[in-house]
Design a protein around this motif. Sequence first.
Motif, PDB file in Angstrom:
ATOM      1  N   UNK A  76     -12.945 -20.163  -4.017  1.00  0.00           N
ATOM      2  CA  UNK A  76     -13.055 -19.422  -2.753  1.00  0.00           C
ATOM      3  C   UNK A  76     -12.290 -18.121  -2.956  1.00  0.00           C
ATOM      4  N   UNK A  77     -12.968 -17.107  -3.475  1.00  0.00           N
ATOM      5  CA  UNK A  77     -12.251 -15.915  -3.928  1.00  0.00           C
ATOM      6  C   UNK A  77     -13.131 -14.677  -3.822  1.00  0.00           C
ATOM      7  N   UNK A  78     -12.537 -13.554  -3.416  1.00  0.00           N
ATOM      8  CA  UNK A  78     -13.182 -12.244  -3.373  1.00  0.00           C
ATOM      9  C   UNK A  78     -12.150 -11.237  -3.864  1.00  0.00           C
ATOM     10  N   UNK A  79     -12.602 -10.104  -4.346  1.00  0.00           N
ATOM     11  CA  UNK A  79     -11.701  -9.049  -4.817  1.00  0.00           C
ATOM     12  C   UNK A  79     -11.961  -7.757  -4.043  1.00  0.00           C
ATOM     13  N   UNK A  80     -10.951  -6.883  -4.048  1.00  0.00           N
ATOM     14  CA  UNK A  80     -11.107  -5.589  -3.384  1.00  0.00           C
ATOM     15  C   UNK A  80     -10.322  -4.517  -4.139  1.00  0.00           C
ATOM     16  N   UNK A  81     -10.701  -3.274  -3.877  1.00  0.00           N
ATOM     17  CA  UNK A  81     -10.015  -2.114  -4.439  1.00  0.00           C
ATOM     18  C   UNK A  81      -8.893  -1.726  -3.484  1.00  0.00           C
ATOM     19  N   UNK A  82      -7.650  -1.739  -3.960  1.00  0.00           N
ATOM     20  CA  UNK A  82      -6.516  -1.438  -3.089  1.00  0.00           C
ATOM     21  C   UNK A  82      -6.544  -0.020  -2.536  1.00  0.00           C
ATOM     22  N   UNK A  83      -7.021   0.934  -3.305  1.00  0.00           N
ATOM     23  CA  UNK A  83      -7.009   2.319  -2.833  1.00  0.00           C
ATOM     24  C   UNK A  83      -8.007   2.579  -1.699  1.00  0.00           C
ATOM     25  N   UNK A  84      -8.884   1.611  -1.433  1.00  0.00           N
ATOM     26  CA  UNK A  84      -9.859   1.752  -0.348  1.00  0.00           C
ATOM     27  C   UNK A  84      -9.554   0.830   0.838  1.00  0.00           C
ATOM     28  N   UNK A  85      -8.511   0.045   0.706  1.00  0.00           N
ATOM     29  CA  UNK A  85      -8.144  -0.940   1.728  1.00  0.00           C
ATOM     30  C   UNK A  85      -7.128  -0.337   2.688  1.00  0.00           C
ATOM     31  N   UNK A  86      -7.316  -0.553   3.988  1.00  0.00           N
ATOM     32  CA  UNK A  86      -6.307  -0.067   4.925  1.00  0.00           C
ATOM     33  C   UNK A  86      -5.365  -1.215   5.310  1.00  0.00           C
ATOM     34  N   UNK A  87      -4.269  -0.879   5.946  1.00  0.00           N
ATOM     35  CA  UNK A  87      -3.229  -1.862   6.248  1.00  0.00           C
ATOM     36  C   UNK A  87      -3.710  -2.951   7.207  1.00  0.00           C
TER      37      UNK A  87
END
Length: 113
Positions: A76-87
């Motif tokens: 149960x896992x997904x990934x994201x780009x930190x530089x595009x993620x907001x707080x």
Amino acid sequence: MVTVDDVRALARTLPRTSEHLIRDRIKFRVGRIVYVAFSRDERTMGFGYPKDERDGLIAAEPDLFFLPPPADLRYHWVCCHLDRLDHEQMTELVTEAWRMVVPKFLARQRLGD
């Protein structure tokens, strides 16, 4: 933009969370279950997310979210780009990933639902 320190500050407030450095990767877990992990370069973050909902999440924001490597698709896992993620997104994603790995009574106690 979200940093590892932002996630760390939130994770430290979540009961039973511990931080570990495993093969040069920062991971947050409850017991032995990892609910957030960073890439070695700390540019991407993987997090617990329901398998049956991840395709919808990725389809909604394909520039932000992506699938983990094929060997990890069984989790149960997904990934994201930190530089595009907001707080705000980070807070929701990390808190929900934590909720998946703690007893329900603890999640209710901490989050009030």
